[in-house]
Design a protein around this motif. Sequence first.
Motif, PDB file in Angstrom:
ATOM      1  N   LYS A   1      -2.088   2.066  -4.351  1.00 46.89           N
ATOM      2  CA  LYS A   1      -1.221   0.948  -3.986  1.00 46.89           C
ATOM      3  C   LYS A   1      -0.112   1.356  -3.017  1.00 46.89           C
ATOM      4  O   LYS A   1       0.205   0.614  -2.101  1.00 46.89           O
ATOM      5  N   GLY A   2       0.443   2.528  -3.205  1.00 42.28           N
ATOM      6  CA  GLY A   2       1.501   2.987  -2.309  1.00 42.28           C
ATOM      7  C   GLY A   2       1.001   3.170  -0.893  1.00 42.28           C
ATOM      8  O   GLY A   2       1.673   2.783   0.069  1.00 42.28           O
TER       9      GLY A   2
ATOM     10  N   TRP B   1      -0.230  -1.783   5.087  1.00 44.55           N
ATOM     11  CA  TRP B   1      -0.088  -3.226   5.221  1.00 44.55           C
ATOM     12  C   TRP B   1       1.204  -3.646   4.529  1.00 44.55           C
ATOM     13  O   TRP B   1       1.197  -4.234   3.451  1.00 44.55           O
ATOM     14  N   GLY B   2       2.328  -3.360   5.156  1.00 46.15           N
ATOM     15  CA  GLY B   2       3.648  -3.569   4.571  1.00 46.15           C
ATOM     16  C   GLY B   2       3.998  -5.005   4.263  1.00 46.15           C
ATOM     17  O   GLY B   2       4.920  -5.268   3.494  1.00 46.15           O
TER      18      GLY B   2
ATOM     19  N   ASP C   1       4.073  -7.088  -3.804  1.00 47.93           N
ATOM     20  CA  ASP C   1       3.638  -6.430  -5.042  1.00 47.93           C
ATOM     21  C   ASP C   1       2.748  -7.366  -5.856  1.00 47.93           C
ATOM     22  O   ASP C   1       1.787  -6.924  -6.479  1.00 47.93           O
ATOM     23  N   ASP C   2       3.061  -8.649  -5.858  1.00 52.49           N
ATOM     24  CA  ASP C   2       2.231  -9.618  -6.579  1.00 52.49           C
ATOM     25  C   ASP C   2       0.827  -9.673  -5.991  1.00 52.49           C
ATOM     26  O   ASP C   2      -0.157  -9.749  -6.736  1.00 52.49           O
ATOM     27  N   GLU C   3       0.728  -9.639  -4.666  1.00 51.08           N
ATOM     28  CA  GLU C   3      -0.591  -9.644  -4.032  1.00 51.08           C
ATOM     29  C   GLU C   3      -1.364  -8.375  -4.387  1.00 51.08           C
ATOM     30  O   GLU C   3      -2.559  -8.437  -4.684  1.00 51.08           O
ATOM     31  N   LEU C   4      -0.678  -7.250  -4.388  1.00 48.51           N
ATOM     32  CA  LEU C   4      -1.334  -5.988  -4.748  1.00 48.51           C
ATOM     33  C   LEU C   4      -1.814  -6.019  -6.192  1.00 48.51           C
ATOM     34  O   LEU C   4      -2.907  -5.539  -6.498  1.00 48.51           O
TER      35      LEU C   4
END
Length: 65
Positions: free
Chosen positions: A14-15, A21-22, A26-29
Amino acid sequence: MNEDILKGKWNQLKGEVKRKWGMLTDDELDRIAGERDKMVGVIQERYGRTRDEAEREVDDFFRTH
């Protein structure tokens, strides 16, 4: 990368995904949860890419990680 392996290593990746893709939140990830098709769709939507472009980007990313 195999989808099962991807799901298993998702928290580690994830990091790296966030760095590449900045604009992804976080919710999308969390929603993507290591699923390639979901990731392609979110990148396509967020960055205005075609489906083919997003698939290429995602595949290239996972080949190098």
